[in-house]
Design a protein around this motif. Structure first.
Motif, PDB file in Angstrom:
ATOM      1  N   CYS A  11       0.829  -1.217   0.000  1.00 14.51           N
ATOM      2  CA  CYS A  11       0.000   0.000   0.000  1.00 14.51           C
ATOM      3  C   CYS A  11       0.854   1.253   0.000  1.00 14.51           C
ATOM      4  O   CYS A  11       2.084   1.203  -0.093  1.00 14.51           O
ATOM      5  CB  CYS A  11      -0.964  -0.012   1.189  1.00 14.51           C
ATOM      6  N   ASN A  21     -10.849  -1.816   2.276  1.00 16.07           N
ATOM      7  CA  ASN A  21     -10.801  -0.353   2.298  1.00 16.07           C
ATOM      8  C   ASN A  21     -10.216   0.219   1.007  1.00 16.07           C
ATOM      9  O   ASN A  21     -10.187   1.429   0.815  1.00 16.07           O
ATOM     10  CB  ASN A  21     -10.032   0.160   3.521  1.00 16.07           C
ATOM     11  N   GLY A  22      -9.741  -0.647   0.129  1.00 16.40           N
ATOM     12  CA  GLY A  22      -9.234  -0.192  -1.161  1.00 16.40           C
ATOM     13  C   GLY A  22      -7.886   0.495  -1.110  1.00 16.40           C
ATOM     14  O   GLY A  22      -7.407   1.001  -2.128  1.00 16.40           O
ATOM     15  N   CYS A  23      -7.242   0.504   0.066  1.00 22.14           N
ATOM     16  CA  CYS A  23      -5.930   1.133   0.190  1.00 22.14           C
ATOM     17  C   CYS A  23      -4.841   0.102  -0.105  1.00 22.14           C
ATOM     18  O   CYS A  23      -4.181  -0.418   0.800  1.00 22.14           O
ATOM     19  CB  CYS A  23      -5.751   1.716   1.585  1.00 22.14           C
ATOM     20  N   TYR A  80      -8.714  11.753   4.389  1.00 15.50           N
ATOM     21  CA  TYR A  80      -8.048  10.456   4.271  1.00 15.50           C
ATOM     22  C   TYR A  80      -6.669  10.479   4.919  1.00 15.50           C
ATOM     23  O   TYR A  80      -6.284   9.552   5.641  1.00 15.50           O
ATOM     24  CB  TYR A  80      -7.933  10.042   2.801  1.00 15.50           C
ATOM     25  N   VAL A 104      -7.159   4.805  -3.239  1.00 17.38           N
ATOM     26  CA  VAL A 104      -8.491   4.187  -3.178  1.00 17.38           C
ATOM     27  C   VAL A 104      -9.234   4.387  -4.501  1.00 17.38           C
ATOM     28  O   VAL A 104      -9.854   3.449  -5.023  1.00 17.38           O
ATOM     29  CB  VAL A 104      -9.312   4.775  -2.015  1.00 17.38           C
TER      30      VAL A 104
END
Length: 293
Positions: free
Chosen positions: A8, A163-165, A193, A204
């Motif tokens: 990430c 969470n798409g991170c 964020y 994201v």
């Protein structure tokens, strides 16, 4: 030997034996890998709608599993008991600075093969596959891939709640084994964020854009008073969702916040405001659902 975790935006540079920000990945021999692989803290046969996923095999169930760790630090975390837990340098499981026992935190090692067997066992009860959920599952993306391959061989579905991170290369690794996703779009403010959640909005958005092309996609926005409860922000989200070149209609869940974790002394989101946000969302997105109301 140092290693860099590429999962990430944090890009944690870790010395030998050091654990990353997510509390679920560690450097060993200069290589950063999962320490939560197969370590399950939560398992349940859930209605698919609980993920929440509303328009993928509605009325069915999905065997849902989670581990520990997360690469965000949301002060309103709904599953903080596991998402904010992790191993410390001595191998103890902790939540923040508090050491927790196995009795306090359920923990069982389940191999991909065993999880696939469990998913098959529950098929007569309406189970369609496996959902990776509860904490941030992409912190153990290797487990998702290994389990997903077996699930696919049995013609069952893979579901991801995230969470798409994560970098899109991680998404490319898991995407062949995932049929439906729910991704949190927690805010449409880069500052929120970064400063409130400890995340990265651009990452994201890139994740969502890519996922929308090849899977059934649903998004969730938890309306938290004082953090993302701006009509303008909701409208901007709706416009952006509508602009995506999606494989099919994207579903948007707009849900009500209840006091939790570090925000347990606040007030729940006003129900009428959640409905108002949903009305705004429907100007741009075909399927908008409200939750926790």
């Amino acid at each position: 030997m140092d290693g860099i975790c590429e999962v990430c935006f944090h890009k944690c540079r870790l010395s030998e034996g050091q654990i990353g920000f997510c509390r679920a990945r560690r450097c060993e021999g200069g290589v950063v890998g999962s320490i939560s692989y197969g370590k399950i803290t939560s398992i349940a046969l859930d209605p698919i709608e609980k993920k929440p996923i509303a328009r993928f095999h509605p009325g069915s169930y999905v065997l849902s599993v989670g581990s520990f760790g997360c690469n965000l630090r949301c002060p309103f975390c709904q599953n903080y008991e596991i998402a904010q837990a992790g191993e410390d340098q001595s191998g103890r499981v902790t939540i923040g600075s508090k050491t927790v026992s196995d009795r306090e935190l359920y923990l069982e090692t389940i191999s991909p093969e065993k999880l696939c067997e469990l998913a098959e066992f529950y098929q007569p009860r309406g189970n369609i596959g496996v959902a990776f959920t509860y904490n941030e599952p992409l912190t153990f993306w290797e487990y998702i891939v290994d389990t997903g391959k077996l699930i696919k061989e049995k013609d069952m579905a893979g579901v991801l709640v995230s969470n798409g991170c994560a970098d899109t290369w991680v998404l490319e690794k898991v995407l062949p084994y995932i049929d439906a996703m729910n991704i949190d779009l927690k805010s449409f403010s880069k500052e929120t964020y970064s400063k409130v959640l400890g995340g990265d909005l651009d990452q994201v958005k890139d994740f969502i854009k890519r996922a929308a092309k090849d899977t059934h996609l649903e998004l969730t926005t938890l309306i938290v008073p004082g953090i993302n409860d701006s009509v303008e922000e909701i409208e901007n989200m709706g416009k952006w969702i509508a602009s995506l070149n999606a494989k099919e209609d994207i579903v948007w869940h707009i849900t009500r916040f209840f006091p939790r974790y570090k925000m347990d002394d606040g007030e729940p989101t006003d129900v009428s405001f959640v409905y108002k946000c949903a009305e705004i969302g429907r100007r741009y997105v075909k399927y908008v659902y409200t939750g926790n109301c």
